[in-house]
Design an enzyme around this catalytic site. Structure first.
Site, PDB file in Angstrom:
ATOM      1  N   HIS A   1       0.841  -1.053   0.094  1.00  0.00           N
ATOM      2  CA  HIS A   1       0.071  -0.030   0.020  1.00  0.00           C
ATOM      3  C   HIS A   1       0.833   1.302  -0.035  1.00  0.00           C
ATOM      4  O   HIS A   1       2.057   1.231   0.491  1.00  0.00           O
ATOM      5  CB  HIS A   1      -0.957   0.092   1.200  1.00  0.00           C
ATOM      6  CG  HIS A   1      -2.320   1.030   1.363  1.00  0.00           C
ATOM      7  ND1 HIS A   1      -2.939   1.232   0.402  1.00  0.00           N
ATOM      8  CD2 HIS A   1      -2.458   1.669   2.209  1.00  0.00           C
ATOM      9  CE1 HIS A   1      -3.743   2.008   0.578  1.00  0.00           C
ATOM     10  NE2 HIS A   1      -3.583   2.412   1.802  1.00  0.00           N
TER      11      HIS A   1
ATOM     12  N   ASN B   1      -3.707   8.293   5.127  1.00  0.00           N
ATOM     13  CA  ASN B   1      -4.136   6.957   4.470  1.00  0.00           C
ATOM     14  C   ASN B   1      -4.979   7.665   3.535  1.00  0.00           C
ATOM     15  O   ASN B   1      -5.602   8.882   3.690  1.00  0.00           O
ATOM     16  CB  ASN B   1      -4.732   5.917   5.342  1.00  0.00           C
ATOM     17  CG  ASN B   1      -4.695   4.565   4.579  1.00  0.00           C
ATOM     18  OD1 ASN B   1      -4.319   4.621   3.473  1.00  0.00           O
ATOM     19  ND2 ASN B   1      -5.039   3.742   5.297  1.00  0.00           N
TER      20      ASN B   1
END
Lengths: 376, 110
Positions: free
Chosen positions: A245, A263
């Protein structure tokens, strides 16, 4: 009725209790998704080989950076502090809003543009700049042209952001299904990265960059417990990574021995969309893989009309054609166009400065190219 | 309605007698000379302006300091600082300025 993710969260809580509860697991918007749908919301390939002592070395190097002489002249102090957070720099917040990448492996675009948006504001000392760049343009446009469909490496995205530039969100709104197209005028509503720097595997350089220029994009290995992160300093409790990620690192805290990250899973996940991750954890400072995974840039050039704002200060010197305006949400900008254009702009801006009338600027590079003063 | 605004007529600008020199001297202070204090001065008020018939002949009266000439290093820079000084005077805005080694203002912020 028990929901399928509840036993999963209970098992993570048991593991965390054994570790002294470094972080809290709970239901998040991602918990409620099937495993396969969660994995879609990542965006870089998983690391190729397991940790072999790297974590400990990275953590030591990150802690050792404290007090190091600062490299960037633009940084707010001459040595690296124990803790730093771009959301709170002497009361100013340089981090743009948390976004949601949806059901698409576009995290590298979100991490890259979070870095650009924050760098653009921080290097100008202008928290109100509040850029919103188009992840659709970077991922569905530039990355797709390079052959990516379900993931991308930030190295390529920074390269695209530096060579082609990225338009603003309102010129190509993001949709996770990849639909839409950029406004044909996008070359006139553009942000371009400059001074792209590879910081992979160097925690001290990462801190230097965040402190001097703004957020950096970083990749890390995602374990299945990460989807249920609610708060605290994350350390993985489950074995095999389920993927990779990309996020933006916006600060650090040596007392808690962690990075602070932004995020792209919306504000309902983690600490209002942010999280903290332990130094050395999950290869956050650098993958042992085929590509470098941590990048920042030292400047973001703009070519765009920006919202109307006040001209707070004007500056001129005895030199030829050297006029400057301090715009409320852009910072100091040089007046473009030579001596006569500078005279004209200053004549308009002195009126705006004195009356408080907002000015609508077209910024080209770091220059004020065109300005409109509306008598409203 | 169309009309004629009161513009100056071509005859309003007359040559001056040949033996009349330009009045004043751009390089000399209009009044009391203030000592040179090179460096930055912060939060000052400008209360008066003085312009000689010279491309770079503007002086400003800084409260508590005295008359200071705007540096003539370039014509456009001189004009730009004049614009800022004018606004500062008209709107009572404080200025920060830098004085060069010759006691002239070479940087001005309003």
């Amino acid at each position: 009725m028990s929901r399928p993710h509840e036993p999963e969260i209970a098992a993570i809580r048991d593991s965390l209790a054994a570790l002294g509860d470094p972080w809290q697991a709970g239901e998040t918007p991602l918990s409620r998704l099937p495993e396969r749908s969660r994995r879609v919301r990542l965006g870089v390939p998983a690391p190729e080989r397991p940790d072999s002592g790297q974590a400990e070395r990275m953590a030591t190097e990150a802690l050792d950076a404290m007090g190091q002489q600062v490299v960037a002249a633009t940084a707010p102090a001459s040595t690296l502090p124990k803790a730093f957070d771009l959301r709170e720099v002497s009361g100013r917040d340089f981090v743009t809003a948390v976004k949601d990448q949806g059901a698409c492996g576009s995290s590298a675009a979100f991490g890259t543009l979070a870095a650009l948006e924050t760098t653009a504001a921080y290097t100008r000392g202008a928290p109100g700049l509040n850029l919103d760049l188009s992840e659709a343009h970077l991922f569905h446009g530039h990355a797709r042209e390079r052959g990516y469909t379900s993931y991308a490496w930030p190295e390529d995205l920074f390269d695209a952001a530096a060579s082609k530039g990225v338009t603003f969100e309102d010129y190509f709104p993001y949709q996770d299904n990849g639909s839409g197209a950029p406004n044909p005028d996008w070359p006139n509503r553009l942000a371009k990265a400059a001074g792209v720097t590879d910081l992979t595997g160097n925690p001290a350089a990462i801190k230097q960059h965040i402190f001097g220029y703004g957020a950096v994009a970083a990749c890390f290995a995602v374990h299945s417990d990460f989807f249920h992160y609610r708060a605290g300093v994350y350390k993985h409790t489950t074995d095999e990574p389920v993927g990779g990620h990309c996020v933006a690192l916006i600060g650090w805290d040596d007392d808690a021995q962690c990075w602070i990250a932004k995020n792209s899973w919306g504000t309902g996940w983690g600490e209002d969309g942010f999280f903290r991750i332990a130094y050395g954890e999950c290869f956050i400072e650098g993958y042992p893989g085929p590509r470098p995974t941590v990048f920042g840039c030292t400047a973001v050039h703009l070519r765009a009309w920006l919202p109307a704002q006040r001209a707070l200060r004007l500056f001129a010197t005895a030199n030829d054609a050297n006029g400057w305006a301090y715009l409320e949400n852009v910072g100091w900008t040089h007046l473009a166009g030579g001596p006569h254009s500078t005279t004209n702009k200053l004549a308009m801006l002195t009126h705006a400065r004195a009356s408080g009338h907002p000015v609508t600027p077209f910024i080209n590079g770091n220059e004020l190219s065109t300005v409109q003063v509306a008598d409203r | 309605m169309m009309g004629h605004p009161p513009v100056p007529s071509p005859y309003a600008v007359l040559d001056r007698p040949e033996d009349w020199l330009p009045y004043g001297d751009a390089a000399k202070s209009p009044q009391a000379v203030s000592p040179t204090q090179s460096g930055w001065h912060v939060g000052r008020m400008i209360s008066d302006l003085w312009s000689y018939e010279d491309a770079s002949g503007v002086w400003v009266l800084v409260d508590g300091i005295g008359w200071k000439r705007l540096s003539p290093a370039s014509r456009s820079g001189h004009t730009h600082m004049t614009l800022l000084a004018g606004t500062a005077t008209h709107d009572n805005l404080p200025v920060d300025f830098h004085e060069d080694a010759d006691g002239r203002i070479d940087q001005l912020i309003v």
